[in-house]
Design a protein around this motif. Structure first.
Motif, short mmCIF file in Angstrom:
data_model
loop_
_atom_site.label_atom_id
_atom_site.label_comp_id
_atom_site.label_asym_id
_atom_site.label_seq_id
_atom_site.Cartn_x
_atom_site.Cartn_y
_atom_site.Cartn_z
N ASN A 39 -8.15 -7.96 6.55
CA ASN A 39 -7.37 -7.94 5.31
C ASN A 39 -7.22 -6.58 4.60
N GLY A 62 -5.24 -4.14 5.68
CA GLY A 62 -3.85 -3.68 5.80
C GLY A 62 -3.51 -3.00 7.12
N LYS A 63 -4.30 -3.27 8.16
CA LYS A 63 -4.08 -2.62 9.46
C LYS A 63 -2.71 -2.99 10.05
N SER A 64 -2.40 -4.28 10.05
CA SER A 64 -1.13 -4.71 10.65
C SER A 64 0.06 -4.26 9.80
N THR A 65 -0.13 -4.22 8.49
CA THR A 65 0.93 -3.74 7.60
C THR A 65 1.26 -2.30 7.95
N GLN A 91 -8.51 -12.39 8.79
CA GLN A 91 -8.44 -12.83 10.19
C GLN A 91 -7.05 -13.32 10.59
N THR A 92 -6.07 -12.55 10.19
CA THR A 92 -4.70 -12.87 10.60
C THR A 92 -4.48 -12.45 12.05
N THR A 93 -4.83 -11.21 12.37
CA THR A 93 -4.58 -10.69 13.72
C THR A 93 -5.61 -11.20 14.70
N LYS A 146 -4.38 0.91 0.17
CA LYS A 146 -4.17 0.15 -1.08
C LYS A 146 -4.55 0.95 -2.33
N ASP A 158 -2.62 2.01 -4.36
CA ASP A 158 -1.72 1.54 -5.43
C ASP A 158 -2.40 0.51 -6.33
N SER A 174 -1.21 4.33 0.53
CA SER A 174 -0.78 2.94 0.47
C SER A 174 0.21 2.72 1.61
N1 LIG Z 1 -1.40 -3.54 -2.72
C1 LIG Z 1 -1.37 -3.32 -1.40
N2 LIG Z 1 -1.47 -4.33 -0.54
C2 LIG Z 1 -1.43 -4.05 0.79
C3 LIG Z 1 -1.29 -2.73 1.27
N3 LIG Z 1 -1.31 -2.78 2.63
C4 LIG Z 1 -1.43 -4.08 2.96
N4 LIG Z 1 -1.49 -4.85 1.85
C5 LIG Z 1 -1.63 -6.33 1.79
O1 LIG Z 1 -2.92 -6.69 2.26
C6 LIG Z 1 -2.89 -7.98 2.89
C7 LIG Z 1 -3.50 -7.88 4.28
O2 LIG Z 1 -2.66 -7.09 5.11
P1 LIG Z 1 -2.74 -7.16 6.69
O3 LIG Z 1 -1.90 -6.05 7.19
O4 LIG Z 1 -2.47 -8.54 7.18
O5 LIG Z 1 -4.29 -6.83 6.90
P2 LIG Z 1 -5.11 -6.68 8.27
O6 LIG Z 1 -6.08 -5.58 8.06
O7 LIG Z 1 -4.19 -6.55 9.40
O8 LIG Z 1 -5.89 -8.07 8.32
P3 LIG Z 1 -6.51 -8.84 9.62
O9 LIG Z 1 -5.43 -8.99 10.62
O10 LIG Z 1 -6.95 -10.14 9.05
O11 LIG Z 1 -7.66 -8.01 10.10
C8 LIG Z 1 -1.42 -8.40 2.89
O12 LIG Z 1 -1.21 -9.28 1.81
C9 LIG Z 1 -0.67 -7.08 2.69
O13 LIG Z 1 0.59 -7.25 2.07
C10 LIG Z 1 -1.19 -1.66 0.32
O14 LIG Z 1 -1.10 -0.47 0.63
N5 LIG Z 1 -1.24 -2.01 -1.01
#
Ligand SMILES: Nc1nc2c(ncn2[C@@H]2O[C@H](COP(=O)(O)OP(=O)(O)OP(=O)(O)O)[C@@H](O)[C@H]2O)c(=O)[nH]1
Ligand SMILES: [Mg+2]
Length: 298
Positions: free
Chosen positions: A17, A19-22, A40-42, A124, A126, A154
């Protein structure tokens, strides 16, 4: 093509969570990897290829490393992430600005054995109201490991993503490109379609259910007029099946509509999507089913 080119593998790791996938999606400019507000999305290592000029960066998104549970699914997610570190030219450790949890420390412990540059990406920012509060936090993290770079950013801000890319480019080895310049991933559209369906399910369902869901594409055919896709959503219990279908089938319909739109955007053509829900008790502990649902072995 090899003269003057640089090409390298960049593995993005971190707890769930952050923001790796983002970040991966923003870098390749396509919604390739599922992103949700739930941890645990990915569930797989997903390659996103960024090519610009003489530089090609192979970004690997990985499952969030988390405290292990007895579930085989959880163990596979962690193994997939950790195994992805092998062969990296650069590792990005992503954390959420202002936070340092046990799971972050757990990820860092795996990086002690890594002998390539590790950059700390503090995502994040921001969300931090008072930027001065970041300075002691960054200093504290800087003491934990010999990071090659510390980059507060961000993933939502294009300028920040650009800045990160420019830093990464300096670390790329001089070598020929691994992929053609127009390629964006090594994953099939079939795989990405399943991810888009799971993403919508995770987004629209309550807290617990997402971890009991798997999506299996039964039929995937692209024709000149559009794509025909049929997928089965697996849950573990009858009660979960009722929730996924929803009253009068509303939930499943909503999931299908959203997923169909996402897939149609990626394919750039109309999509006909059919969804079924089936109960498969304890699939998350069944090695054969994990294989069938594309959960990697490493
Ligand atoms: N405010 C903010 N939210 C973010 C940012 N980057 C990602 N998010 C949010 O963080 C949440 C998790 O993002 P993911 O990209 O799914 O995170 P992840 O690390 O891939 O998560 P897993 O796949 O579970 O390991 C989502 O709701 C995104 O929109 C950011 O720079 N700022
Ligand atoms: Mg992810």
């Amino acid at each position: 093509m090899s003269t003057g080119t640089r090409c390298g593998r960049v593995v993005i790791v971190g707890r769930p969570n952050v923001g790796k996938s983002t970040l991966l999606n923003r870098i390749v400019g396509i919604h390739l990897a599922a992103t949700t507000s739930k941890p645990q999305t990915t569930r797989n290592r997903i390659l996103g290829i960024y090519t610009e000029g003489n530089d090609q960066v192979l970004f690997y998104d990985t499952p969030g490393i988390h405290a292990e549970t007895p579930r085989l699914l959880n163990q596979r997610l962690n193994k997939t992430a950790i195994a992805s570190l092998a062969g990296a030219d650069v590792v990005l450790l992503m954390v959420e600005a202002g936070q340092w949890r046990d799971e972050d420390a757990r990820v860092l412990a795996y990086l002690q054995a890594v002998d390539v540059p590790v950059m700390l990406v503090v995502n994040k920012v921001d969300k931090i109201a008072h930027k001065e509060a970041l300075l002691p936090y960054l200093a504290e993290l800087g003491d934990k490991f010999e990071f090659a770079e510390i980059i507060p950013m961000s993933a939502f801000r294009p300028n920040d993503v650009e800045r990160l890319l420019n830093v990464i480019k300096c670390y790329l080895p001089a070598r020929p490109f691994d992929y053609d310049t127009e390629e964006v991933t090594d994953r099939s559209m079939r795989f990405i379609a399943a991810e888009m369906i799971r993403e919508q399910l995770m987004k629209q369902l309550g807290q617990e259910l997402p971890y009991s869901l798997a999506v299996d594409i039964e039929h995937f055919k692209e024709t000149p007029g559009g794509a025909d896709i049929a997928a089965v959503i697996f849950v573990e219990r009858e009660g979960q099946k009722r929730i996924v279908i929803g009253t009068k089938g509303e939930m499943l319909k909503q999931v299908g509509t959203q997923a169909r739109q996402r897939i149609a955007t990626l394919l750039q053509q109309p999509v006909n999507l059919k969804l079924w829900v089936k109960v498969k008790p304890a699939w998350a502990d069944h090695p054969g089913l994990l294989d069938q649902f594309n959960l990697d072995h490493e």
